[in-house]
Scaffold this motif. Sequence first.
Motif, short mmCIF file in Angstrom:
data_model
loop_
_atom_site.label_atom_id
_atom_site.label_comp_id
_atom_site.label_asym_id
_atom_site.label_seq_id
_atom_site.Cartn_x
_atom_site.Cartn_y
_atom_site.Cartn_z
N ASN A 122 -4.13 56.40 25.19
CA ASN A 122 -3.98 55.28 26.11
C ASN A 122 -4.56 54.02 25.47
O ASN A 122 -5.24 54.06 24.45
N GLU A 123 -4.26 52.89 26.07
CA GLU A 123 -4.64 51.59 25.50
C GLU A 123 -6.16 51.46 25.33
O GLU A 123 -6.64 50.94 24.32
N LYS A 124 -6.91 51.96 26.30
CA LYS A 124 -8.37 51.90 26.23
C LYS A 124 -8.88 52.68 25.02
O LYS A 124 -9.75 52.21 24.29
N GLU A 125 -8.34 53.88 24.81
CA GLU A 125 -8.76 54.70 23.68
C GLU A 125 -8.41 54.05 22.34
O GLU A 125 -9.22 54.06 21.41
N ILE A 126 -7.24 53.46 22.27
CA ILE A 126 -6.83 52.78 21.04
C ILE A 126 -7.76 51.60 20.77
O ILE A 126 -8.23 51.40 19.63
N ASN A 127 -8.07 50.83 21.79
CA ASN A 127 -8.97 49.69 21.63
C ASN A 127 -10.36 50.13 21.20
O ASN A 127 -11.01 49.47 20.38
N GLU A 128 -10.84 51.27 21.74
CA GLU A 128 -12.15 51.80 21.34
C GLU A 128 -12.14 52.20 19.87
O GLU A 128 -13.11 51.97 19.15
N ILE A 129 -11.04 52.79 19.42
CA ILE A 129 -10.94 53.19 18.00
C ILE A 129 -10.93 51.95 17.11
O ILE A 129 -11.64 51.90 16.11
N TYR A 130 -10.15 50.94 17.48
CA TYR A 130 -10.12 49.70 16.70
C TYR A 130 -11.51 49.05 16.66
O TYR A 130 -11.95 48.57 15.61
N SER A 131 -12.19 49.05 17.79
CA SER A 131 -13.53 48.45 17.85
C SER A 131 -14.50 49.20 16.95
O SER A 131 -15.27 48.60 16.19
N LEU A 132 -14.46 50.53 17.01
CA LEU A 132 -15.32 51.35 16.16
C LEU A 132 -14.96 51.13 14.70
O LEU A 132 -15.84 50.96 13.84
N PHE A 133 -13.67 51.10 14.41
CA PHE A 133 -13.20 50.88 13.05
C PHE A 133 -13.74 49.54 12.52
O PHE A 133 -14.30 49.48 11.42
N ASP A 134 -13.56 48.49 13.30
CA ASP A 134 -14.02 47.16 12.88
C ASP A 134 -15.52 47.10 12.66
O ASP A 134 -16.01 46.41 11.76
N LYS A 135 -16.26 47.84 13.49
CA LYS A 135 -17.72 47.88 13.36
C LYS A 135 -18.15 48.41 11.99
O LYS A 135 -19.14 47.95 11.42
N PHE A 136 -17.39 49.36 11.45
CA PHE A 136 -17.78 49.98 10.19
C PHE A 136 -17.00 49.45 8.98
O PHE A 136 -17.28 49.84 7.86
N ASP A 137 -16.05 48.57 9.22
CA ASP A 137 -15.32 47.92 8.14
C ASP A 137 -16.17 46.75 7.65
O ASP A 137 -15.93 45.59 7.97
N GLY A 138 -17.18 47.07 6.86
CA GLY A 138 -18.20 46.11 6.45
C GLY A 138 -17.68 44.87 5.77
O GLY A 138 -18.19 43.77 5.98
N ASP A 139 -16.66 45.01 4.94
CA ASP A 139 -16.14 43.84 4.23
C ASP A 139 -14.97 43.19 4.96
O ASP A 139 -14.42 42.20 4.49
N ARG B 158 -20.57 56.05 6.81
CA ARG B 158 -21.40 55.44 7.86
C ARG B 158 -20.82 55.71 9.25
O ARG B 158 -21.55 56.00 10.19
N LEU B 159 -19.50 55.63 9.36
CA LEU B 159 -18.85 55.92 10.64
C LEU B 159 -19.12 57.36 11.06
O LEU B 159 -19.51 57.62 12.19
N ILE B 160 -18.90 58.29 10.15
CA ILE B 160 -19.11 59.71 10.44
C ILE B 160 -20.58 59.98 10.78
O ILE B 160 -20.88 60.70 11.73
N ASN B 161 -21.49 59.40 10.00
CA ASN B 161 -22.92 59.59 10.28
C ASN B 161 -23.29 59.04 11.65
O ASN B 161 -24.11 59.62 12.36
N ASN B 162 -22.70 57.92 12.03
CA ASN B 162 -22.95 57.34 13.34
C ASN B 162 -22.52 58.28 14.46
O ASN B 162 -23.10 58.25 15.55
N MET B 163 -21.52 59.10 14.19
CA MET B 163 -21.05 60.06 15.17
C MET B 163 -21.92 61.32 15.19
O MET B 163 -21.64 62.25 15.94
N GLY B 164 -22.97 61.34 14.38
CA GLY B 164 -23.88 62.48 14.37
C GLY B 164 -23.47 63.60 13.44
O GLY B 164 -23.94 64.71 13.55
N VAL B 165 -22.57 63.31 12.52
CA VAL B 165 -22.08 64.33 11.59
C VAL B 165 -22.53 63.96 10.18
O VAL B 165 -22.36 62.83 9.75
N SER B 166 -23.12 64.92 9.51
CA SER B 166 -23.44 64.72 8.10
C SER B 166 -22.59 65.69 7.29
O SER B 166 -22.39 66.83 7.69
N ALA B 167 -22.04 65.19 6.20
CA ALA B 167 -21.17 66.02 5.38
C ALA B 167 -21.38 65.65 3.93
O ALA B 167 -21.62 64.49 3.61
#
Length: 156
Positions: A10-27, A39-48
Amino acid sequence: MVSETGNCLNEKEINEIYSLFDKFDGDGNGQLDGEEFQRLINNMGVSAPKEDLDNMIKEIDGNGSGTIEAYELIDYIERTSVLNFSGDEIMEAFNLIDHDSGGEITLDELTKALQSADVGISSQEVNVIFKNVDKNGDGNITFTEFNNILRGMVNS
């Protein structure tokens, strides 16, 4: 946005993904490189390990650029979403984790399931996940809590 699989967030979910994406698109170049994705993955509580992250990037990177663009991340989420699973499949997953068949998942059962799946998360991270899923705070995860978190409806 409709992915290649025909699923639709849905539109809300897509907007949340774009917002999260932009937050971690450092450059701000519209792409996540390996470090930004980590950094995005670590922020979600996952280490790999780096090798796992590299494999994830290859799996998500639809155009082969070596980076992840927002539309690729959205497509990947849609292709792999548990929203595509039937209620029976989610119940089967719940029952696999609920070793004692008590109708609820305990912290110990979740820990053992994640350890046997070898997802590489610490006990601290399992505790955080457990607390986030156990919405009523009773120390157990009910099927409803499990289903809601998998389907992403807790915050809807």
